[in-house]
Write a protein that holds these residues in place. Sequence first.
Motif, PDB file in Angstrom:
ATOM      1  N   ARG A  36       0.837  -1.197   0.000  1.00  0.00           N
ATOM      2  CA  ARG A  36       0.000   0.000   0.000  1.00  0.00           C
ATOM      3  C   ARG A  36       0.876   1.253   0.000  1.00  0.00           C
ATOM      4  O   ARG A  36       1.984   1.248   0.541  1.00  0.00           O
ATOM      5  CB  ARG A  36      -0.895  -0.023   1.229  1.00  0.00           C
ATOM      6  CG  ARG A  36      -2.071   0.951   1.216  1.00  0.00           C
ATOM      7  CD  ARG A  36      -2.910   0.723   2.459  1.00  0.00           C
ATOM      8  NE  ARG A  36      -3.379  -0.658   2.544  1.00  0.00           N
ATOM      9  CZ  ARG A  36      -3.713  -1.269   3.675  1.00  0.00           C
ATOM     10  NH1 ARG A  36      -3.612  -0.630   4.827  1.00  0.00           N
ATOM     11  NH2 ARG A  36      -4.135  -2.516   3.660  1.00  0.00           N
ATOM     12  N   LEU A  37       0.387   2.318  -0.619  1.00  0.00           N
ATOM     13  CA  LEU A  37       1.108   3.588  -0.605  1.00  0.00           C
ATOM     14  C   LEU A  37       1.315   4.083   0.823  1.00  0.00           C
ATOM     15  O   LEU A  37       0.394   4.054   1.638  1.00  0.00           O
ATOM     16  CB  LEU A  37       0.324   4.656  -1.367  1.00  0.00           C
ATOM     17  CG  LEU A  37       0.440   4.756  -2.885  1.00  0.00           C
ATOM     18  CD1 LEU A  37      -0.360   5.952  -3.376  1.00  0.00           C
ATOM     19  CD2 LEU A  37       1.890   4.882  -3.317  1.00  0.00           C
ATOM     20  N   THR A  38       2.509   4.534   1.123  1.00  0.00           N
ATOM     21  CA  THR A  38       2.748   5.224   2.393  1.00  0.00           C
ATOM     22  C   THR A  38       2.313   6.675   2.234  1.00  0.00           C
ATOM     23  O   THR A  38       2.051   7.147   1.121  1.00  0.00           O
ATOM     24  CB  THR A  38       4.231   5.172   2.775  1.00  0.00           C
ATOM     25  OG1 THR A  38       4.979   5.884   1.774  1.00  0.00           O
ATOM     26  CG2 THR A  38       4.733   3.734   2.869  1.00  0.00           C
ATOM     27  N   ALA A  39       2.242   7.400   3.325  1.00  0.00           N
ATOM     28  CA  ALA A  39       1.852   8.814   3.254  1.00  0.00           C
ATOM     29  C   ALA A  39       2.867   9.604   2.418  1.00  0.00           C
ATOM     30  O   ALA A  39       2.483  10.456   1.612  1.00  0.00           O
ATOM     31  CB  ALA A  39       1.736   9.392   4.656  1.00  0.00           C
ATOM     32  N   LYS A  40       4.144   9.312   2.601  1.00  0.00           N
ATOM     33  CA  LYS A  40       5.183  10.022   1.857  1.00  0.00           C
ATOM     34  C   LYS A  40       5.054   9.749   0.370  1.00  0.00           C
ATOM     35  O   LYS A  40       5.148  10.662  -0.469  1.00  0.00           O
ATOM     36  CB  LYS A  40       6.563   9.603   2.361  1.00  0.00           C
ATOM     37  CG  LYS A  40       7.710  10.331   1.676  1.00  0.00           C
ATOM     38  CD  LYS A  40       9.061   9.908   2.252  1.00  0.00           C
ATOM     39  CE  LYS A  40      10.202  10.644   1.563  1.00  0.00           C
ATOM     40  NZ  LYS A  40      11.528  10.243   2.115  1.00  0.00           N
ATOM     41  N   ALA A  41       4.829   8.477   0.020  1.00  0.00           N
ATOM     42  CA  ALA A  41       4.693   8.108  -1.389  1.00  0.00           C
ATOM     43  C   ALA A  41       3.424   8.712  -1.988  1.00  0.00           C
ATOM     44  O   ALA A  41       3.411   9.121  -3.153  1.00  0.00           O
ATOM     45  CB  ALA A  41       4.686   6.587  -1.535  1.00  0.00           C
ATOM     46  N   ALA A  42       2.364   8.788  -1.198  1.00  0.00           N
ATOM     47  CA  ALA A  42       1.104   9.356  -1.686  1.00  0.00           C
ATOM     48  C   ALA A  42       1.266  10.826  -2.047  1.00  0.00           C
ATOM     49  O   ALA A  42       0.698  11.302  -3.030  1.00  0.00           O
ATOM     50  CB  ALA A  42       0.012   9.190  -0.627  1.00  0.00           C
ATOM     51  N   LEU A  43       2.061  11.555  -1.272  1.00  0.00           N
ATOM     52  CA  LEU A  43       2.288  12.974  -1.552  1.00  0.00           C
ATOM     53  C   LEU A  43       3.051  13.184  -2.853  1.00  0.00           C
ATOM     54  O   LEU A  43       2.966  14.250  -3.471  1.00  0.00           O
ATOM     55  CB  LEU A  43       3.053  13.627  -0.392  1.00  0.00           C
ATOM     56  CG  LEU A  43       2.261  13.826   0.898  1.00  0.00           C
ATOM     57  CD1 LEU A  43       3.173  14.329   2.015  1.00  0.00           C
ATOM     58  CD2 LEU A  43       1.103  14.794   0.685  1.00  0.00           C
ATOM     59  N   SER A  44       3.787  12.170  -3.276  1.00  0.00           N
ATOM     60  CA  SER A  44       4.553  12.264  -4.524  1.00  0.00           C
ATOM     61  C   SER A  44       3.792  11.682  -5.708  1.00  0.00           C
ATOM     62  O   SER A  44       4.300  11.691  -6.836  1.00  0.00           O
ATOM     63  CB  SER A  44       5.891  11.524  -4.366  1.00  0.00           C
ATOM     64  OG  SER A  44       6.666  12.109  -3.340  1.00  0.00           O
ATOM     65  N   HIS A  45       2.595  11.154  -5.458  1.00  0.00           N
ATOM     66  CA  HIS A  45       1.816  10.553  -6.543  1.00  0.00           C
ATOM     67  C   HIS A  45       1.387  11.617  -7.549  1.00  0.00           C
ATOM     68  O   HIS A  45       1.082  12.761  -7.188  1.00  0.00           O
ATOM     69  CB  HIS A  45       0.583   9.839  -5.976  1.00  0.00           C
ATOM     70  CG  HIS A  45      -0.109   8.960  -6.973  1.00  0.00           C
ATOM     71  ND1 HIS A  45      -1.023   9.441  -7.886  1.00  0.00           N
ATOM     72  CD2 HIS A  45       0.010   7.620  -7.212  1.00  0.00           C
ATOM     73  CE1 HIS A  45      -1.455   8.438  -8.637  1.00  0.00           C
ATOM     74  NE2 HIS A  45      -0.844   7.320  -8.250  1.00  0.00           N
ATOM     75  N   ALA A  46       1.338  11.232  -8.808  1.00  0.00           N
ATOM     76  CA  ALA A  46       1.035  12.174  -9.891  1.00  0.00           C
ATOM     77  C   ALA A  46      -0.305  12.863  -9.705  1.00  0.00           C
ATOM     78  O   ALA A  46      -0.453  14.054 -10.035  1.00  0.00           O
ATOM     79  CB  ALA A  46       1.063  11.431 -11.228  1.00  0.00           C
ATOM     80  N   TRP A  47      -1.319  12.143  -9.180  1.00  0.00           N
ATOM     81  CA  TRP A  47      -2.651  12.744  -9.041  1.00  0.00           C
ATOM     82  C   TRP A  47      -2.631  13.921  -8.086  1.00  0.00           C
ATOM     83  O   TRP A  47      -3.244  14.956  -8.348  1.00  0.00           O
ATOM     84  CB  TRP A  47      -3.654  11.693  -8.560  1.00  0.00           C
ATOM     85  CG  TRP A  47      -5.063  12.221  -8.527  1.00  0.00           C
ATOM     86  CD1 TRP A  47      -5.811  12.608  -9.593  1.00  0.00           C
ATOM     87  CD2 TRP A  47      -5.864  12.422  -7.362  1.00  0.00           C
ATOM     88  NE1 TRP A  47      -7.058  13.039  -9.175  1.00  0.00           N
ATOM     89  CE2 TRP A  47      -7.121  12.934  -7.803  1.00  0.00           C
ATOM     90  CE3 TRP A  47      -5.668  12.206  -5.998  1.00  0.00           C
ATOM     91  CZ2 TRP A  47      -8.155  13.238  -6.923  1.00  0.00           C
ATOM     92  CZ3 TRP A  47      -6.708  12.505  -5.120  1.00  0.00           C
ATOM     93  CH2 TRP A  47      -7.925  13.029  -5.590  1.00  0.00           C
ATOM     94  N   LEU A  48      -1.909  13.794  -6.981  1.00  0.00           N
ATOM     95  CA  LEU A  48      -1.824  14.901  -6.029  1.00  0.00           C
ATOM     96  C   LEU A  48      -0.911  16.001  -6.555  1.00  0.00           C
ATOM     97  O   LEU A  48      -1.214  17.189  -6.423  1.00  0.00           O
ATOM     98  CB  LEU A  48      -1.336  14.403  -4.665  1.00  0.00           C
ATOM     99  CG  LEU A  48      -2.324  13.604  -3.807  1.00  0.00           C
ATOM    100  CD1 LEU A  48      -1.727  13.347  -2.433  1.00  0.00           C
ATOM    101  CD2 LEU A  48      -3.656  14.322  -3.674  1.00  0.00           C
TER     102      LEU A  48
END
Length: 448
Positions: A409-421
Motif C-alpha cells: 500500500r502507498l505510504t503517506a510520503k509516497a502518496a504525496l509524490s503521486h502524480a494525481w496529487l
Amino acid sequence: MQQSLSVSTRQIVCLLALLHYAQTTFLGQVELEDGHVKCLASRLQRGGLALRSSFLAYRLRGGAPPPLVRTRSVIEKEKQDEGVTKESEPEEDAVAQCKKGDGKTAAIGKSSHVEHDSQHHVPIVIAKRKSTLSSLYDVDFDEKGVLGTGTFSTVRVATHKETGMQYAVKAINLVGIQPQTLVRLRREIQVLRSLNHKNIIQLYEIFEEDGKLFMIMELCTGGELWHFLQRVEIFPNGEKIYYSPQGKVELSEQRVAKIIKGIVEAIHYCHQRHVAHRDLKLENLMLESDDEDADIKLIDFGFSKVFSNSNGMYAILGSPYYVAPEVLRAKAPLDARGGQGYGCACDMWSIGVITFMILCGQAPFDGENDHERLLAVKRGNFTYPPHANLSSEAVEFINALLTVDPNKRLTAKAALSHAWLRQNTKGTSNIFSQLKRFASSLLRWGAE
C-alpha cells in the motif's frame, strides 16, 4: 494599572512580530521541498475536537439517493461474525495511568465492565491553574452558540475576553463517565499536546472545573466533510456540483485532490512522529470555513496510538466503512505464541476509502448491515460505478491505497509524490491562512 501596562506592552511586541512575519512572508521567503511550497515560518500547534456519526449520501441525478447510514467509531461485533475476535493492546503513558480495566481500548464486542461511582467524577489530572474559564472567556450558552452535542459533551462558541477572538469550547461531563471513554479522552489530550500541524485542529488550553473538563480549541465554521458532501450533486457524466453558501461550484478532481492532500499531509506528519490515528472518516474531518480554499482539519484522536514498531497494534477498532482489512484480522500475542498485528498503513487504507467516496459518491465496501460491510472490507474487492468518470491518475491513486496487503500500500510520503496529487495541487499553498493562524497565536500569547 501596572499589570494593564504590561499586557499592553506584550501585545505591542506581538504586533511587531506579526508585521515582521508578514514582511518576510510576502517578500517571497519560501523554499521548495519535494515539489511543495513550504513556508520558512515555524509551524503552529494543532489539536482535536468533537465527533459525530453519520454517512455520505450523494444526490444522484436521475436516480434515487442511497439510504442514509450512520457509522460508529467503535465497531460492534455481530454474533454471526465468527471471523472477528476481540483483542486488546497495551496502552502507554497517560493512558496507562487509568484505573483498573482502562488498559483495554474499545474493540469489537462488549467492553469489559469496570465498577465506578457514578455520583463522582474521575479527574483527568491536569496541571492546576489560577485562571478560570469564565475569567478568560465569554461562552455563548444560547442555543445558537451550540456547535455540536454528544453523549457526554457539548461544543459551544467561546470568545476570548482580551483578544475578542472566537474559539470552540468542548465541555465534557466527567460525572459518571465510562472508563473506556476516559481512556479515549486522556489519550486524545496527550496526543494533541504533542502535535503541531496546520491540518490538525489545535488544542489551546484545558480547564477542569465543577466535574467538567473544558477543552479550548480552534473554531472551524465549515462543518464536517460529511456535511460538505451532503451539498453535492453528481451527474451521470461524472460532473459534480457543490451547492455552497455562495452559490453553485464545480467539485472538480483538483478541488478533491486539495482536500485529500491536506489529509495525507496531516497523516504523514503523524506517522513521522509514530502516531497512528486509526479512525479516519468523513465525520472526523472538518473544514476551517465555508471558503472555497478552506483548509481541512483532522479531529478526534481518541483511538490514536503512539506505536513503537511497524506492526505493534492489535486492538480491533475503527468504523465499518473505513477500517482496514488487517485491523479486522489482528490477534494479540498470547504467551510465547506470536500474534498478528498491524501498523500505521491502516490510516492510508481509510484515506483511499474517503477519496473513493468523494469522487464516486458511494462507499467502495458496503452491505445491508455492519457484518456484511466488514466481510466486504476483508475481501477487499471493489468496482467503480459507471458515473464516476475518473482520470487514470485518480484511479491509480485509489487502487494503490485500497490494496489489501499493507506492505504494498502507498505510504503517506509516497502518496504525496503521486502524480494525481502533484498535478492537481500545484501552487495551492495558502499563505494568508498561515498568516491568520500566526496572528491568532501571537494575540493569545500577548493576552495571557
